[in-house]
Design a protein around this motif. Structure first.
Motif, PDB file in Angstrom:
ATOM      1  N   SER A  32      -0.936  12.206   2.876  1.00 15.91           N
ATOM      2  CA  SER A  32      -0.633  10.823   3.491  1.00 15.91           C
ATOM      3  C   SER A  32       0.425  10.756   4.482  1.00 15.91           C
ATOM      4  O   SER A  32       0.664   9.871   5.101  1.00 15.91           O
TER       5      SER A  32
ATOM      6  N   LEU B   6      -8.160   8.278   8.292  1.00 11.76           N
ATOM      7  CA  LEU B   6      -7.138   8.805   7.644  1.00 11.76           C
ATOM      8  C   LEU B   6      -7.536   9.437   6.428  1.00 11.76           C
ATOM      9  O   LEU B   6      -7.051  10.279   5.583  1.00 11.76           O
ATOM     10  N   GLY B   7      -8.834   8.610   5.550  1.00 14.78           N
ATOM     11  CA  GLY B   7      -9.061   9.372   4.357  1.00 14.78           C
ATOM     12  C   GLY B   7      -9.823  10.611   4.696  1.00 14.78           C
ATOM     13  O   GLY B   7      -9.913  11.177   3.336  1.00 14.78           O
TER      14      GLY B   7
ATOM     15  N   SER C 104      -8.631   5.623   0.934  1.00 11.48           N
ATOM     16  CA  SER C 104      -8.120   6.777   0.516  1.00 11.48           C
ATOM     17  C   SER C 104      -8.428   7.242  -0.643  1.00 11.48           C
ATOM     18  O   SER C 104      -8.769   8.358  -1.114  1.00 11.48           O
TER      19      SER C 104
ATOM     20  N   HIS D  65      -1.107   6.442   0.266  1.00  6.59           N
ATOM     21  CA  HIS D  65      -1.771   5.837   1.646  1.00  6.59           C
ATOM     22  C   HIS D  65      -1.441   4.234   1.828  1.00  6.59           C
ATOM     23  O   HIS D  65      -1.693   3.744   2.823  1.00  6.59           O
TER      24      HIS D  65
ATOM     25  N   SER E 185      -0.754   9.130   7.731  1.00  5.26           N
ATOM     26  CA  SER E 185      -0.721   7.660   7.520  1.00  5.26           C
ATOM     27  C   SER E 185       0.774   7.035   7.991  1.00  5.26           C
ATOM     28  O   SER E 185       0.482   5.654   8.164  1.00  5.26           O
TER      29      SER E 185
ATOM     30  N   PHE F  98      -6.152   0.996   3.678  1.00  3.93           N
ATOM     31  CA  PHE F  98      -6.078   2.171   3.767  1.00  3.93           C
ATOM     32  C   PHE F  98      -5.673   2.710   2.348  1.00  3.93           C
ATOM     33  O   PHE F  98      -6.295   3.971   2.177  1.00  3.93           O
ATOM     34  N   GLY F  99      -5.146   2.162   1.402  1.00  6.42           N
ATOM     35  CA  GLY F  99      -4.911   2.669  -0.082  1.00  6.42           C
ATOM     36  C   GLY F  99      -6.246   2.679  -0.614  1.00  6.42           C
ATOM     37  O   GLY F  99      -6.601   3.728  -1.386  1.00  6.42           O
TER      38      GLY F  99
END
Length: 186
Positions: free
Chosen positions: A117, A20-21, A145, A52, A120, A141-142
């Motif tokens: 995002s 995702l990042g 990213s 994210h 995500s 995730f946060g």
């Protein structure tokens, strides 16, 4: 839960977070070509990290509701969503069109963070159906990213954006693989 199960889940979440990042990284490469101060780069990374966290969190809650209601059908839909998202990311990486350049300040920063995002949210929806641990998932995730955004912006300041499409293709391939894993239980 065994240590092996916990490590397997952490590795899976970390790889998904990297996938995702990659979108934030590749867009960050392009944004890094804009003359940005270090303070702006810091704020951009934090904003992307917050988005994210927020987007998959909303997706996970919706996914859990769907899972309780629809069970196996929801799992198949979540896997299908990951596959579609992965295919879309891979195909868009081969697109010749240039992405519109948004100035990452004020409202433009919100639009920029939302655009990188959105995927995500879909992944969060799938993970909510799958039953992933909420806090751990969104924290990974946060953080990933945010760091990848900073790296992309800083590298973008130094080099051309030739790596951008390859990063997005790699991220899409990883999401595609996880969608297949979710559907077939591999």
């Amino acid at each position: 839960m065994t240590l092996e199960t916990i490590m397997s889940e952490l590795i899976t979440l970390f790889i998904m977070a990297l996938a995702l990042g990659m979108d934030a990284f590749s867009v960050g490469l392009g944004m890094g070509l804009i003359k940005l101060r270090m303070r702006q780069i810091l704020y951009i990374g934090i904003t992307i990290g917050v988005f994210h966290i927020w987007m998959p969190l909303v997706g996970m809650f919706i996914g859990r509701v769907l899972s309780d209601t629809f069970g196996t059908i929801a799992t198949l839909l979540g896997g299908g969503l990951l596959i579609l998202l992965g295919v879309q990311m891979v195909l868009s990486s081969f697109s010749k069109e240039e992405k519109p350049l948004i100035t990452p300040v004020g409202f433009g920063l919100i639009v920029f963070a939302l655009s990188v995002s959105l995927d995500s949210f879909s992944v969060g929806l799938s993970l909510g159906i799958y039953g992933a641990k909420t806090f751990l998932t969104v924290a990974i995730f946060g953080l990933v990213s945010m760091v990848l955004t900073w790296i992309g912006l800083l590298v973008g300041k130094r080099v051309q954006s030739w790596l951008g499409s390859y990063s997005e293709a790699l991220g899409g391939s990883i999401l595609l693989a996880f969608g297949i894993k979710l559907i077939f239980g591999l």
